[in-house]
Design a protein around this motif. Sequence first.
Motif, PDB file in Angstrom:
ATOM      1  N   GLY A 413      -1.971  -9.819   4.137  1.00  0.00           N
ATOM      2  CA  GLY A 413      -0.700  -9.641   3.333  1.00  0.00           C
ATOM      3  C   GLY A 413       0.043  -8.008   3.369  1.00  0.00           C
ATOM      4  O   GLY A 413      -0.651  -7.322   5.034  1.00  0.00           O
ATOM      5  N   SER A 414       0.530  -7.340   2.819  1.00  0.00           N
ATOM      6  CA  SER A 414       1.261  -6.109   3.344  1.00  0.00           C
ATOM      7  C   SER A 414       1.074  -5.767   2.022  1.00  0.00           C
ATOM      8  O   SER A 414       1.131  -5.876   0.482  1.00  0.00           O
ATOM      9  CB  SER A 414       3.125  -6.578   3.099  1.00  0.00           C
ATOM     10  N   VAL A 415       1.158  -4.581   2.384  1.00  0.00           N
ATOM     11  CA  VAL A 415       1.824  -2.439   0.731  1.00  0.00           C
ATOM     12  C   VAL A 415       3.519  -2.381   1.548  1.00  0.00           C
ATOM     13  O   VAL A 415       3.952  -2.174   2.512  1.00  0.00           O
ATOM     14  CB  VAL A 415       1.342  -1.865   0.844  1.00  0.00           C
ATOM     15  N   SER A 416       4.429  -2.079   0.890  1.00  0.00           N
ATOM     16  CA  SER A 416       5.782  -1.712   0.528  1.00  0.00           C
ATOM     17  C   SER A 416       6.137  -1.283  -0.633  1.00  0.00           C
ATOM     18  O   SER A 416       5.816  -0.979  -1.896  1.00  0.00           O
ATOM     19  CB  SER A 416       6.760  -3.389   0.226  1.00  0.00           C
ATOM     20  N   VAL A 417       6.916  -0.141   0.619  1.00  0.00           N
ATOM     21  CA  VAL A 417       6.898   1.409  -0.660  1.00  0.00           C
ATOM     22  C   VAL A 417       8.470   1.551  -0.937  1.00  0.00           C
ATOM     23  O   VAL A 417       9.472   2.017   0.458  1.00  0.00           O
ATOM     24  CB  VAL A 417       6.105   1.947  -0.758  1.00  0.00           C
ATOM     25  N   LYS A 426       6.750   0.250   4.893  1.00  0.00           N
ATOM     26  CA  LYS A 426       5.930  -0.578   4.755  1.00  0.00           C
ATOM     27  C   LYS A 426       4.665   0.193   5.935  1.00  0.00           C
ATOM     28  O   LYS A 426       4.397   0.779   7.131  1.00  0.00           O
ATOM     29  CB  LYS A 426       5.864  -2.117   5.685  1.00  0.00           C
ATOM     30  N   PRO A 427       4.309   1.819   5.602  1.00  0.00           N
ATOM     31  CA  PRO A 427       3.923   2.662   5.626  1.00  0.00           C
ATOM     32  C   PRO A 427       2.128   1.957   6.426  1.00  0.00           C
ATOM     33  O   PRO A 427       2.457   1.111   6.220  1.00  0.00           O
ATOM     34  CB  PRO A 427       3.502   3.694   4.755  1.00  0.00           C
ATOM     35  N   ALA A 428       2.045   2.378   7.487  1.00  0.00           N
ATOM     36  CA  ALA A 428       0.697   2.031   7.961  1.00  0.00           C
ATOM     37  C   ALA A 428      -0.322   3.531   8.160  1.00  0.00           C
ATOM     38  O   ALA A 428      -1.166   2.371   7.649  1.00  0.00           O
ATOM     39  CB  ALA A 428       0.854   1.613   9.333  1.00  0.00           C
ATOM     40  N   SER A 429      -0.365   4.564   8.305  1.00  0.00           N
ATOM     41  CA  SER A 429      -1.447   5.618   8.195  1.00  0.00           C
ATOM     42  C   SER A 429      -1.080   6.238   6.819  1.00  0.00           C
ATOM     43  O   SER A 429      -0.577   6.142   6.058  1.00  0.00           O
ATOM     44  CB  SER A 429      -0.633   5.930   9.167  1.00  0.00           C
ATOM     45  N   PRO A 430      -2.170   6.934   6.859  1.00  0.00           N
ATOM     46  CA  PRO A 430      -2.159   8.168   5.359  1.00  0.00           C
ATOM     47  C   PRO A 430      -1.322   9.295   5.476  1.00  0.00           C
ATOM     48  O   PRO A 430       0.090   9.374   4.917  1.00  0.00           O
ATOM     49  CB  PRO A 430      -3.139   8.718   5.920  1.00  0.00           C
ATOM     50  N   ALA A 431      -0.729   9.342   6.753  1.00  0.00           N
ATOM     51  CA  ALA A 431       0.520  10.353   6.678  1.00  0.00           C
ATOM     52  C   ALA A 431       1.960   9.382   6.377  1.00  0.00           C
ATOM     53  O   ALA A 431       3.044  10.387   5.868  1.00  0.00           O
ATOM     54  CB  ALA A 431       0.228  10.898   8.029  1.00  0.00           C
ATOM     55  N   PHE A 433       1.908   6.747   4.364  1.00  0.00           N
ATOM     56  CA  PHE A 433       1.931   7.128   2.907  1.00  0.00           C
ATOM     57  C   PHE A 433       2.641   8.667   1.838  1.00  0.00           C
ATOM     58  O   PHE A 433       3.193   8.085   1.620  1.00  0.00           O
ATOM     59  CB  PHE A 433       0.441   6.292   2.772  1.00  0.00           C
ATOM     60  N   ALA A 434       1.933   9.657   2.854  1.00  0.00           N
ATOM     61  CA  ALA A 434       2.191  10.576   2.542  1.00  0.00           C
ATOM     62  C   ALA A 434       3.417  11.480   2.620  1.00  0.00           C
ATOM     63  O   ALA A 434       4.068  11.939   1.455  1.00  0.00           O
ATOM     64  CB  ALA A 434       1.054  11.711   2.896  1.00  0.00           C
ATOM     65  N   ALA A 435       3.946  10.585   3.770  1.00  0.00           N
ATOM     66  CA  ALA A 435       5.985  11.110   4.396  1.00  0.00           C
ATOM     67  C   ALA A 435       6.193  10.313   2.478  1.00  0.00           C
ATOM     68  O   ALA A 435       7.455  10.807   2.950  1.00  0.00           O
ATOM     69  CB  ALA A 435       5.363  10.985   5.897  1.00  0.00           C
ATOM     70  N   ILE A 436       6.216   8.452   2.682  1.00  0.00           N
ATOM     71  CA  ILE A 436       7.295   8.431   1.674  1.00  0.00           C
ATOM     72  C   ILE A 436       6.220   8.384   0.171  1.00  0.00           C
ATOM     73  O   ILE A 436       7.528   8.029  -0.901  1.00  0.00           O
ATOM     74  CB  ILE A 436       6.596   7.209   2.399  1.00  0.00           C
TER      75      ILE A 436
END
Length: 601
Positions: A413-417, A426-431, A433-436
Motif C-alpha cells: 500500500g501507499s500514503v500520498s500527500v 509519497k513521503p517515507a520518513s517522519p522528517a 511527513f513533517a516537511a510536507i
Amino acid sequence: MTDTPLAPAAPARLSGLARPGLLALAGLLATLVVLPVLIGDDFVYHVFITVCVFAALSTAWNIVGGFAGQLSLGHAIFYGIGAYAGVILTTLGISPWLGMFAGAAVAIVAAIAISYPCFRLRGPFFSLATIAFLEVFRVVALHFRDLTGGANGLMIPLKMGWQWMVFRERLPSLAIAFGLLLLCLAVAWWIRSRRIGFQLVATRERESAARAAGVNTVQVRLVAVAVSAALTAMVGTFHAMYLTFIEPAAMFSLTLSIQIAMFALIGGIGTVFGPLLGAVLLVPVSEMARGWLGAQALGLHGFVYGAVLVLVVLFMPNGLMGVLARLKDGGAKAKSPQAKAVAAAPAAAERPPMGDEIMRVEGLQKRFGGLHVTNDVGFTLREGEVLGLIGPNGAGKTTLFNMISGFMAPDAGSVSVRGADGGWHKPASPADFAAIGVGRTFQIVQPFAAMTVEENIMVGAFHRCGDVREARELARETAHRMGLAPWLEAEARSLTIGGLKRLEVARVMAMKPRILLLDEVMAGINQTDVRRAIDLMRSIRDDGVSIIAIEHVMQAVMSLSDRVIVLSSGQVIAEGRPQEVVRDPTVIEAYLGKEFVHAQA
C-alpha cells in the motif's frame, strides 16, 4: 533517545542567566588564572592547569553525553588521537599548533565512523560499544610500534617556546589550558543557545517526538559528536605536550573517559557550566592529596571521585547546578495547569468549506509475524475535514497512524500527500511527513520533560523558524492560543496529564501543519477539559487544518467529526457520517454496544 542511568539536569536557561550568576562565573574563571599567579608555586600551577584541562575535556564530552544524551565511555579515543597526532608531527618538525588541528580532523572522522553505527544501540549497549572501540584503539597503538612507540611510549622533543608548546615556566601552559577551556565553554554555550541545542536536548528526552517535530536526530547527534571529538582532540594535543611523554595505556584510558564523564555528572550533566564546577570541586582535592601524600596516596583520587559520586547520586541527582537552581528559585515549583482557568479557544463565526483531497491512503497492510494488524486499509482526507478513527483496542489504529506519519513502513500500500505545490508526494520518513505538513501527537504523551513549556513548543517552531528569537515568538503565540501562556517558564514535567496533552498539540501546531494526526488527546482528562479540547480542535479546523483523530471519547467523535472510519481487527468495517456509523449493526457489535445506541436515542 539513548536511555542512560544518569539523570540529566534541567538545561540551563541561557537567555535568562541572572547577573549574579554571570558575575559568579566570571569570578570563578578569573580565580583559575589569578590565584596560581599570586601564589607563584609550581605545584599550584600544575593543579590549576589540570583543572582547566579536565574541565575542558568534560565540557567537550558534555556536548554529546549531556546535550545529546549519548553516554560515551570511550571518549579517550579522541583525546589519544589528538595526543599522538601532536607528538608524532612534532617529531617531524611540525608545530603542535598545526598538529592540534590535524588531530581534530582525524578525531572527527573517527567519531563519525564509530558513532553512526552505534547510534542504533540503546541503553547501556551504546556505552559498552564505545568502551570496546577504546580498547581497539589502545591495541592498535600498541601494535604500530614504529609510529607510536608501542608500550614504551613516545617522548616529545624538548624544543622550548610557544611554537612547540613547551616552557620552562608554568604560566604559559596555564594560559593555553585556560584558553582551551574558554573555547570549549564558548562552543558549548553557542550550541546550547542555538537551534541545534534545542534539537539535541529534544532528541535526548524523546527521540520519537523529536523526529515527529521534523528533527533529523541522527544528523544533529553526528554534529554533536564531531564537535565534541574535535575539541577533545585539541585538548589532548596540548596535554600531551605538557606531560612531555605519552603511551597507549594512558592516552586510551577507560579511567580517563569515566573521569571526564563523572565531572559533568557531579557538576550537572546537560548544563553548560556544570562540568566546570565538577572539575573545580574534585581535581584540586585529588591532586593536592597525591602531592602531599606521595606514594601513600596511590589510588586515592579514585576513592575521592567514587565517594563524591555516591554522595551526589544520593543527595544531588541533578548535580551542583541543580542545587544552585533550587537555591535561586527558593525551592518553588511550577503550579499545575489545572490550578487556573484556561481560556477556551475562540470559535470562528463561520466554518469555511472543505477543500480538495489532501491525503490518499491506499491498501495499507502490515503484518507482525502471523498477525495481520492492518488489512487493505484505505481512505481519503480533504482540506479542512475532521476524520474520526474509532475501534476497539487492538484494532490497528495506532499502527495505522505510525504508517501515515512515517514511523513504520507498510508491507503493502501507499500514503500520498498533496504538497503546497499542488503535486502529490509519497513521503517515507517522519522528517519527510513533517516537511510536507503532517504533524502528529502520541497516544502516550511524549513531552521533553526537562525543557520548559516554551522550549517544548520551540522545538516544533524550529521546523519553520531558523532563528531562536523568531521561534520563541511563535512558541509564545502558540502557547497563548493553547491556553498555556501562564506556564511558559514551567518545566514540562510539572504539568498534569491534561496540560501535557495540550502541550503536545501546541508543539505540533507550532510546526504550522496542514494535516494534524491526534492520537487520543482527550483520553484521561475531565469533562471540562474535554469541552475545551473540542473548542480548540474546532478552531484549528476552522484555520483550514485537516484532522485525523483516534478517539474513544464519543462525545468528541460525534461533535467534531465530519466523517468516521471504524477499524476492527485491522479492517475498515464502516465509514460515513457519525450519526450513520453509530447505528450500523456491525459497529454496534464490534465496538459501541447496544447501550450507546439507546443512550443516543
